[in-house]
Design an enzyme around this catalytic site. Sequence first.
Site, short mmCIF file in Angstrom:
data_model
loop_
_atom_site.label_atom_id
_atom_site.label_comp_id
_atom_site.label_asym_id
_atom_site.label_seq_id
_atom_site.Cartn_x
_atom_site.Cartn_y
_atom_site.Cartn_z
N SER A 142 40.44 40.25 47.05
CA SER A 142 40.97 38.93 47.38
C SER A 142 41.16 38.11 46.11
O SER A 142 40.36 38.21 45.17
CB SER A 142 40.02 38.19 48.32
OG SER A 142 40.37 36.82 48.44
N TYR A 155 32.11 35.65 51.11
CA TYR A 155 33.26 36.56 51.19
C TYR A 155 33.76 36.90 49.79
O TYR A 155 33.93 38.08 49.43
CB TYR A 155 34.36 35.89 52.02
CG TYR A 155 35.67 36.62 52.07
CD1 TYR A 155 35.91 37.64 52.99
CD2 TYR A 155 36.71 36.28 51.19
CE1 TYR A 155 37.13 38.30 53.03
CE2 TYR A 155 37.93 36.93 51.23
CZ TYR A 155 38.14 37.93 52.15
OH TYR A 155 39.35 38.58 52.19
#
Length: 247
Positions: A142, A155
């Site tokens: 990400s 995350y």
Amino acid sequence: MKVVIVTGGSRGIGRSVARACARSGIGVIVTFNTHPAGAEQLVREVDAAGGQACALRLDVRDIASFDAFRGEVVAALRAQWGRESIDGLVNNAGHGLFKPIEAVTEEEFDGLFQVHLKGPFFLTQALLPLMAEGSQVVNISSATTRVATAGVAPYAAFKGGLEILTRYMAKEFGPRRIRANAVAPGAIRTDLGGGIPEDFERLLAGQTALGRIGEADDVGRVVASLFSADNGWINAQTIEVSGGYMI
């Protein structure tokens, strides 16, 4: 024909990766956990377009199930492709969480860790005996590992760990000519974490050089291209696919 496994292939980025691979002539084994209908629909679409695909259930948090899953993969390979090896693994399955650090529970923290770092580590370990020489692992990371975004700390931290793990995979798997790369999407229009609210989408688009947020297919095409011989010298890299987010 090459055959790759795409975890979490029933929707979102995983679905786009599987479709892009199939369009490139790659056989795909997609995994699903809670969305079997989506996986079955994907298999029908790939088959209708002249490709080859199958779907297997997998919970990437359930490490104890990985040996049995490997057996299911071997059975599917024999039945559909007449072989017992794979040419790639795309560690994509996951879920999001948008909460400030002060509000994250231990259960939520552990859940993100299991699906985004622990699961990919041990699934890759379990499937390594099936990987043909010259195959590849692609880990979906990400852009939040580069740009700090309030509300996604656990995350992003585990995705950062996945990027480091990618380099170690490339190092340790190199003697077998197995490559490892990470692909880091920016903001993508999917249902991960409940989707992106319209006002937040406008904000993200304004922070992106190309003036929009990404679509799942923007990522899927890049991942599929990494299995091409043209990209066979790309190894141990994190490739951001974000349209120029926060540059």
